[in-house]
Design a protein around this motif. Structure first.
Motif, PDB file in Angstrom:
ATOM      1  N   ALA A  33       0.845  -1.197   0.000  1.00 15.27           N
ATOM      2  CA  ALA A  33       0.000   0.000   0.000  1.00 15.27           C
ATOM      3  C   ALA A  33       0.876   1.240   0.000  1.00 15.27           C
ATOM      4  O   ALA A  33       2.001   1.237   0.525  1.00 15.27           O
ATOM      5  N   ASN A  54      -1.126   5.182  -9.712  1.00 12.31           N
ATOM      6  CA  ASN A  54      -2.251   6.115  -9.706  1.00 12.31           C
ATOM      7  C   ASN A  54      -1.828   7.548  -9.982  1.00 12.31           C
ATOM      8  O   ASN A  54      -2.465   8.492  -9.516  1.00 12.31           O
ATOM      9  N   SER A 100      -1.326  11.282  -6.260  1.00 13.86           N
ATOM     10  CA  SER A 100      -2.421  11.104  -5.317  1.00 13.86           C
ATOM     11  C   SER A 100      -1.896  11.213  -3.892  1.00 13.86           C
ATOM     12  O   SER A 100      -0.800  10.739  -3.589  1.00 13.86           O
ATOM     13  N   ASN A 131      -3.960  10.058  -1.476  1.00 16.95           N
ATOM     14  CA  ASN A 131      -4.806   9.076  -0.811  1.00 16.95           C
ATOM     15  C   ASN A 131      -4.108   7.722  -0.752  1.00 16.95           C
ATOM     16  O   ASN A 131      -3.224   7.425  -1.559  1.00 16.95           O
ATOM     17  N   ARG A 132      -4.528   6.880   0.180  1.00 17.98           N
ATOM     18  CA  ARG A 132      -3.973   5.534   0.284  1.00 17.98           C
ATOM     19  C   ARG A 132      -4.475   4.688  -0.884  1.00 17.98           C
ATOM     20  O   ARG A 132      -5.654   4.745  -1.262  1.00 17.98           O
ATOM     21  N   HIS A 133      -3.549   3.879  -1.442  1.00 17.60           N
ATOM     22  CA  HIS A 133      -3.909   2.921  -2.485  1.00 17.60           C
ATOM     23  C   HIS A 133      -3.315   1.561  -2.127  1.00 17.60           C
ATOM     24  O   HIS A 133      -2.142   1.469  -1.777  1.00 17.60           O
ATOM     25  N   ASP A 134      -4.156   0.517  -2.202  1.00 14.84           N
ATOM     26  CA  ASP A 134      -3.725  -0.848  -1.902  1.00 14.84           C
ATOM     27  C   ASP A 134      -3.571  -1.631  -3.193  1.00 14.84           C
ATOM     28  O   ASP A 134      -4.376  -1.493  -4.128  1.00 14.84           O
ATOM     29  N   TYR A 135      -2.549  -2.487  -3.247  1.00 17.40           N
ATOM     30  CA  TYR A 135      -2.239  -3.281  -4.430  1.00 17.40           C
ATOM     31  C   TYR A 135      -2.129  -4.755  -4.048  1.00 17.40           C
ATOM     32  O   TYR A 135      -1.681  -5.092  -2.950  1.00 17.40           O
TER      33      TYR A 135
END
Length: 401
Positions: free
Chosen positions: A244, A274, A277, A279-283
């Protein structure tokens, strides 16, 4: 001249040579011209000695401004700015401080200013004693490090590239103005009370270590990727890999690499990012054919501008059934690839059979991946690949079309 006179001259000559010896191979030259004076005019230099060769260590005197005109290209030794001195390089002008293999340094004292619409390349380090301002519309590259002494200030507009490290003492400030961008190839280390101000994403580096008290330098620093975690776990489908990010800047994609020894890696997946950004991004991705035993994984990020960053390696132990994979299936009949998910024993043998059980090929295998090229084109039909050792036997059918 009598022998006695000759003897009296020799010691004197030796003394003169000894005095001059430390000066051989370099020369100190000083710019003394008025504001905006041309670099190439010998009248603007002390003793008329223009700074134009590598052995020339150049000093710009207090309050003076030197100008390198269009089309002029100089290489010099070390460059020092006295208080209030400035340097301007026009659009097709260029200055090298040192050269490849012979790095030289730039030192700036109080209120030094560099205006660049042409090219400035510093092959060594830049030391900021008190204050330095970069106004850049052209190209500035520092192949060495930037070192800021306690209390030093630096202002920058435009793009500044630093191949080495960025080091600041206590109470050092960096201000990035307008659309400026500072890119540091190495690490950033600053002392207590140090500050960084500028637009979001205007300072890029691989890592930052700040002072122990009241330093907001690293807190203000926007890295290309702020990684929260990267981990892996065994599943019924293989090994799940998830990670993340808390923020991403100008970000294109991740590359997931796999290794059996923790040293030699190969790419197994690519995952889009992304862009930009906060914001949090999960992969999440899956390694479907992991190796039985310890698997090593490395995560690499790559920006739109080509900047790459590697994150710490993780390891995951996988316990499962030994398997043989044959591909492509169906095959064209000229070759076949075979993967096994374990280290083959010394006596492991690969055999290919036709649908009547006749052995067409046999060879010993020693790697987890094998490509078998058939001496004769196989006819369309069903075939069997078998790997056999004292510890393991597995077969897999494949079709030739």
């Amino acid at each position: 001249m009598t022998p006695s006179e000759q003897n009296s001259v020799k010691p004197s000559l030796i003394v003169i040579l000894l005095i001059l010896a430390p000066w051989v191979g370099w020369c100190q030259t000083t710019f003394i011209g008025g504001s905006g004076s041309n670099w190439e005019n010998s009248a603007n230099w002390q003793s008329g000695d223009i700074g134009d060769v590598l052995m020339d260590n150049v000093t710009l005197n207090t309050g003076l401004s030197a100008l390198i005109n269009n089309g002029s290209n100089y290489t010099i030794g070390n460059l020092a700015f006295a208080n209030g001195a400035s340097l301007s390089i026009n659009s097709t002008g260029a200055l090298n401080v040192g050269q490849s293999g012979t790095p030289k340094n730039l030192t700036a004292n109080n209120t030094a200013t560099i205006n660049i619409s042409g090219t400035l390349i510093i092959w060594g380090n830049v030391t900021v004693n008190t204050q330095l301002t970069f106004n850049i519309t052209g190209t500035v590259v520092i192949h060495g490090n930037i070192v800021m002494n306690d209390g030093a200030r630096m202002f920058a507009t435009g793009n500044l590239t630093v191949d080495g490290n960025f080091t600041g003492g206590d109470d050092t400030d960096v201000s990035i103005l307008g659309s400026g961008l500072i890119t540091v190839g190495g690490s950033v280390t600053v002392g207590n009370e140090s500050q960084l101000t500028g637009p979001n994403g205007s300072f890029i580096t691989a890592g930052c270590a700040q002072g122990s008290t009241n330093s907001t330098f690293c807190n203000s620093l926007t890295l290309p990727i702020t990684l929260l975690f990267f981990k892996g776990v065994q599943s019924s489908e293989g090994i799940f890999l998830n990670w993340a990010t808390a923020s991403e800047l100008n970000f294109d994609h991740f590359v997931i690499e796999h290794s059996l020894d923790g040293t030699n890696f190969r790419t197994i997946h690519s995952v889009s990012g992304n862009g930009t950004s906060n914001n949090r991004h999960d992969y999440l991705t899956t390694h479907e054919n992991p190796f039985i035993g310890t698997n090593y994984y490395r995560l690499k990020s790559e920006d739109f501008d080509g900047f790459t960053e590697y994150f710490p390696i993780i390891s995951v132990d996988f316990k499962g059934e030994k398997e043989l994979t044959v591909y492509p299936n169906p095959s064209e009949g000229s070759s076949i690839n075979l993967d096994i998910n374990f280290s083959p024993a010394e006596n492991s043998v690969l055999s290919i059979y036709d649908n009547m059980g006749f052995e067409l090929s046999r060879q010993v295998i020693s790697n987890t991946k094998t490509t078998l090229i058939f001496p004769d084109q196989l006819s369309p039909g069903v075939y069997i690949a078998r790997v056999k050792s004292n510890e393991f036997t597995s077969t897999s059918k494949f079709l030739v079309k």
